[in-house]
Design an enzyme around this catalytic site. Structure first.
Site, PDB file in Angstrom:
ATOM      1  N   THR A  88      63.598  91.271  79.036  1.00 13.50           N
ATOM      2  CA  THR A  88      63.955  89.795  79.066  1.00 13.50           C
ATOM      3  C   THR A  88      63.080  89.222  80.343  1.00 13.50           C
ATOM      4  O   THR A  88      62.172  89.920  80.873  1.00 13.50           O
ATOM      5  CB  THR A  88      65.580  89.881  79.943  1.00 13.50           C
ATOM      6  OG1 THR A  88      65.697  90.885  80.988  1.00 13.50           O
ATOM      7  CG2 THR A  88      66.409  90.438  78.845  1.00 13.50           C
ATOM      8  N   ALA A 111      65.691  90.074  71.369  1.00  9.51           N
ATOM      9  CA  ALA A 111      67.353  89.815  71.563  1.00  9.51           C
ATOM     10  C   ALA A 111      67.415  89.940  73.100  1.00  9.51           C
ATOM     11  O   ALA A 111      67.274  91.159  73.614  1.00  9.51           O
ATOM     12  CB  ALA A 111      68.419  90.907  70.931  1.00  9.51           C
ATOM     13  N   ASN A 113      70.327  90.370  74.498  1.00  7.30           N
ATOM     14  CA  ASN A 113      71.241  91.560  74.519  1.00  7.30           C
ATOM     15  C   ASN A 113      71.596  92.115  73.248  1.00  7.30           C
ATOM     16  O   ASN A 113      71.931  91.460  72.146  1.00  7.30           O
ATOM     17  CB  ASN A 113      72.470  90.855  75.105  1.00  7.30           C
ATOM     18  CG  ASN A 113      73.516  92.080  75.704  1.00  7.30           C
ATOM     19  OD1 ASN A 113      73.685  93.083  74.998  1.00  7.30           O
ATOM     20  ND2 ASN A 113      73.988  91.865  76.857  1.00  7.30           N
ATOM     21  N   HIS A 141      74.483  93.195  87.662  1.00  5.32           N
ATOM     22  CA  HIS A 141      73.715  94.211  86.820  1.00  5.32           C
ATOM     23  C   HIS A 141      73.042  95.185  87.968  1.00  5.32           C
ATOM     24  O   HIS A 141      73.315  94.941  89.252  1.00  5.32           O
ATOM     25  CB  HIS A 141      72.459  93.596  86.323  1.00  5.32           C
ATOM     26  CG  HIS A 141      72.482  92.994  84.962  1.00  5.32           C
ATOM     27  ND1 HIS A 141      73.063  91.788  84.794  1.00  5.32           N
ATOM     28  CD2 HIS A 141      71.942  93.555  83.625  1.00  5.32           C
ATOM     29  CE1 HIS A 141      73.037  91.478  83.467  1.00  5.32           C
ATOM     30  NE2 HIS A 141      72.438  92.473  82.689  1.00  5.32           N
ATOM     31  N   LYS A 145      67.342  95.795  88.408  1.00  2.22           N
ATOM     32  CA  LYS A 145      66.708  94.860  87.466  1.00  2.22           C
ATOM     33  C   LYS A 145      65.887  93.966  88.233  1.00  2.22           C
ATOM     34  O   LYS A 145      65.956  93.252  89.226  1.00  2.22           O
ATOM     35  CB  LYS A 145      68.018  94.041  86.893  1.00  2.22           C
ATOM     36  CG  LYS A 145      67.940  93.080  85.842  1.00  2.22           C
ATOM     37  CD  LYS A 145      69.120  92.687  85.295  1.00  2.22           C
ATOM     38  CE  LYS A 145      68.651  91.562  84.158  1.00  2.22           C
ATOM     39  NZ  LYS A 145      67.807  91.969  83.253  1.00  2.22           N
TER      40      LYS A 145
HETATM   41  P1  NAP Z   1      62.669 100.464  83.758  1.00  2.82           P
HETATM   42  O1  NAP Z   1      63.383 101.686  83.937  1.00  2.82           O
HETATM   43  O2  NAP Z   1      62.074 100.184  85.054  1.00  2.82           O
HETATM   44  O3  NAP Z   1      61.750 101.051  82.647  1.00  2.82           O
HETATM   45  C1  NAP Z   1      60.457 100.353  82.191  1.00  2.82           C
HETATM   46  C2  NAP Z   1      59.278 101.176  81.822  1.00  2.82           C
HETATM   47  O4  NAP Z   1      58.255 100.523  81.372  1.00  2.82           O
HETATM   48  C3  NAP Z   1      58.759 101.973  82.995  1.00  2.82           C
HETATM   49  O5  NAP Z   1      58.570 103.260  82.661  1.00  2.82           O
HETATM   50  C4  NAP Z   1      57.588 101.202  83.388  1.00  2.82           C
HETATM   51  O6  NAP Z   1      56.346 102.046  83.847  1.00  2.82           O
HETATM   52  C5  NAP Z   1      57.100 100.929  81.887  1.00  2.82           C
HETATM   53  N1  NAP Z   1      56.090  99.988  81.761  1.00  2.82           N
HETATM   54  C6  NAP Z   1      55.596  98.997  82.657  1.00  2.82           C
HETATM   55  N2  NAP Z   1      54.711  98.137  82.240  1.00  2.82           N
HETATM   56  C7  NAP Z   1      54.356  98.882  81.106  1.00  2.82           C
HETATM   57  C8  NAP Z   1      53.425  98.540  79.904  1.00  2.82           C
HETATM   58  N3  NAP Z   1      52.398  97.698  80.127  1.00  2.82           N
HETATM   59  N4  NAP Z   1      53.508  99.276  78.683  1.00  2.82           N
HETATM   60  C9  NAP Z   1      54.271 100.190  78.549  1.00  2.82           C
HETATM   61  N5  NAP Z   1      55.364 100.499  79.529  1.00  2.82           N
HETATM   62  C10 NAP Z   1      55.390  99.758  80.785  1.00  2.82           C
HETATM   63  O7  NAP Z   1      63.488  99.428  83.047  1.00  2.82           O
HETATM   64  P2  NAP Z   1      64.683  99.318  82.186  1.00  2.82           P
HETATM   65  O8  NAP Z   1      66.070  99.234  82.980  1.00  2.82           O
HETATM   66  O9  NAP Z   1      64.664 100.272  81.195  1.00  2.82           O
HETATM   67  O10 NAP Z   1      64.437  97.852  81.406  1.00  2.82           O
HETATM   68  C11 NAP Z   1      63.436  97.278  80.975  1.00  2.82           C
HETATM   69  C12 NAP Z   1      63.691  95.942  80.119  1.00  2.82           C
HETATM   70  O11 NAP Z   1      64.769  95.854  79.411  1.00  2.82           O
HETATM   71  C13 NAP Z   1      64.199  94.986  81.488  1.00  2.82           C
HETATM   72  O12 NAP Z   1      63.666  93.889  81.274  1.00  2.82           O
HETATM   73  C14 NAP Z   1      65.420  94.920  81.180  1.00  2.82           C
HETATM   74  O13 NAP Z   1      65.993  93.659  81.846  1.00  2.82           O
HETATM   75  C15 NAP Z   1      65.699  94.930  79.851  1.00  2.82           C
HETATM   76  N6  NAP Z   1      66.901  95.143  79.130  1.00  2.82           N
HETATM   77  C16 NAP Z   1      67.334  94.369  78.077  1.00  2.82           C
HETATM   78  C17 NAP Z   1      68.498  94.843  77.378  1.00  2.82           C
HETATM   79  C18 NAP Z   1      68.720  94.148  75.904  1.00  2.82           C
HETATM   80  O14 NAP Z   1      69.723  94.249  75.578  1.00  2.82           O
HETATM   81  N7  NAP Z   1      67.783  93.109  75.885  1.00  2.82           N
HETATM   82  C19 NAP Z   1      69.485  95.907  77.883  1.00  2.82           C
HETATM   83  C20 NAP Z   1      69.002  96.537  78.814  1.00  2.82           C
HETATM   84  C21 NAP Z   1      67.780  96.224  79.555  1.00  2.82           C
HETATM   85  P3  NAP Z   1      56.360 101.695  85.663  1.00  2.82           P
HETATM   86  O15 NAP Z   1      57.465 102.415  86.174  1.00  2.82           O
HETATM   87  O16 NAP Z   1      55.166 102.691  85.961  1.00  2.82           O
HETATM   88  O17 NAP Z   1      56.121 100.466  85.911  1.00  2.82           O
END
Ligand code: NAP
Length: 254
Positions: A88, A111, A113, A141, A145
């Site tokens: 997002t 999406a 969500n 959240h 986040k």
């Molecule tokens: P997270 O635990 O921080 O995971 C993100 C991962 O992506 C980390 O391992 C990060 O590595 C890695 N990353 C950073 N830059 C990258 C790149 N250029 N290429 C590939 N990987 C990369 O975050 P999360 O909680 O999983 O959430 C991720 C996203 O999903 C957020 O934007 C969140 O708002 C969204 N989300 C969406 C939904 C939905 O239903 N649409 C639901 C939940 C979450 P580093 O730690 O080294 O930076």
């Protein structure tokens, strides 16, 4: 077999997507992409460019970070790789610009969500919006986040604004006292949105409507990241039949 690359495979959402794709009969994880690195039985690359050189895949799923997703998608779409994006923080304008770079017949599916419950919450909010002069969105959240308000809250506010067809009065916004600006929330499409961040939450949202002598609350709670997985798998299965920019799980829920 749909071959899937998972961007952000070391993260909270990405690792849950890896497990869900692994467990599905009609798809497999071709590779992961994550600069953090991760131990998996498939190759994990540091960048999308490296993944495109080293592996072949039909769909790329992205759950990374607001500052990373645009670059990832911009590398995959022109090559004809359909993208399913859950990260997002991107505006509709940026999503539209990215989709313009897609090879013909390629889809950018976003999406805000992926839970069916949140999609229904937004649809119920759309139905209620014309009948209530006031509406506020409260979202809660986990503390890590990176964006506020959440993509779901922004989308909900847009939907309410479009559905009600009158300007918000956002009562009390003008009464915020000096030094406490923001107490009445951020105005998103004219709807006050309040974002709480704390350990213990995964993702909650409540939409509260008000009119004379009554309120209506519509609340959705994600207790676990597995709640997103049926929607993510549906997105992966659907993109082959879609092209261009498609926003919202409701577009493929049937
Ligand atoms: P997270 O635990 O921080 O995971 C993100 C991962 O992506 C980390 O391992 C990060 O590595 C890695 N990353 C950073 N830059 C990258 C790149 N250029 N290429 C590939 N990987 C990369 O975050 P999360 O909680 O999983 O959430 C991720 C996203 O999903 C957020 O934007 C969140 O708002 C969204 N989300 C969406 C939904 C939905 O239903 N649409 C639901 C939940 C979450 P580093 O730690 O080294 O930076």
């Amino acid at each position: 077999m749909i071959r899937v690359a998972v961007c952000g495979c070391a993260g909270r959402m990405g690792s849950t997507v890896v497990a869900a794709v692994d467990a599905a009969d009609d798809m497999e994880v071709a590779c992961g992409i994550d600069p953090a690195g991760a131990e998996y039985e498939f190759p994990v690359y540091e960048s999308v460019d490296q993944a495109l050189e080293g592996s072949t895949f039909d769909v790329m799923v992205d759950f990374t970070a607001p500052g990373a997703v645009a670059g990832n998608v911009a590398a995959a779409l022109p090559i004809g790789v359909d993208c399913v994006v859950g990260t997002t923080g991107l505006s509709v304008e940026v999503l539209e610009e990215l989709a313009e770079r897609a090879a013909p017949g390629t889809c950018l599916f976003y999406a805000p969500n992926f839970t069916t419950g949140a999609v229904l919450m937004m649809q119920f909010a759309k139905a209620a919006a014309p009948y209530f002069p006031e509406a506020e969105v409260f979202e809660y959240h986990h503390a890590n986040k990176l964006d506020a308000p959440s993509g779901t809250a922004v989308r909900t506010a847009q939907i309410i604004s479009e559905a009600r067809g009158f300007d918000s009065i956002a009562p009390g916004k003008e009464t915020e006292i000096e030094g406490c600006e923001g107490a009445r929330g951020a105005l998103v499409s004219g709807v006050p949105v309040h974002s709480a961040r704390s350990m213990g939450f995964v993702a909650n949202q409540e939409v509260v409507f008000g009119s004379l002598g009554q309120t209506l609350s519509i609340k959705h709670v994600s207790w676990d990241r597995e709640s997103y997985m049926p929607g993510v798998l549906l997105g992966i299965r659907s993109v082959k039949k879609l092209s261009g920019l498609v926003i919202g799980l409701e577009q493929v829920m049937g």
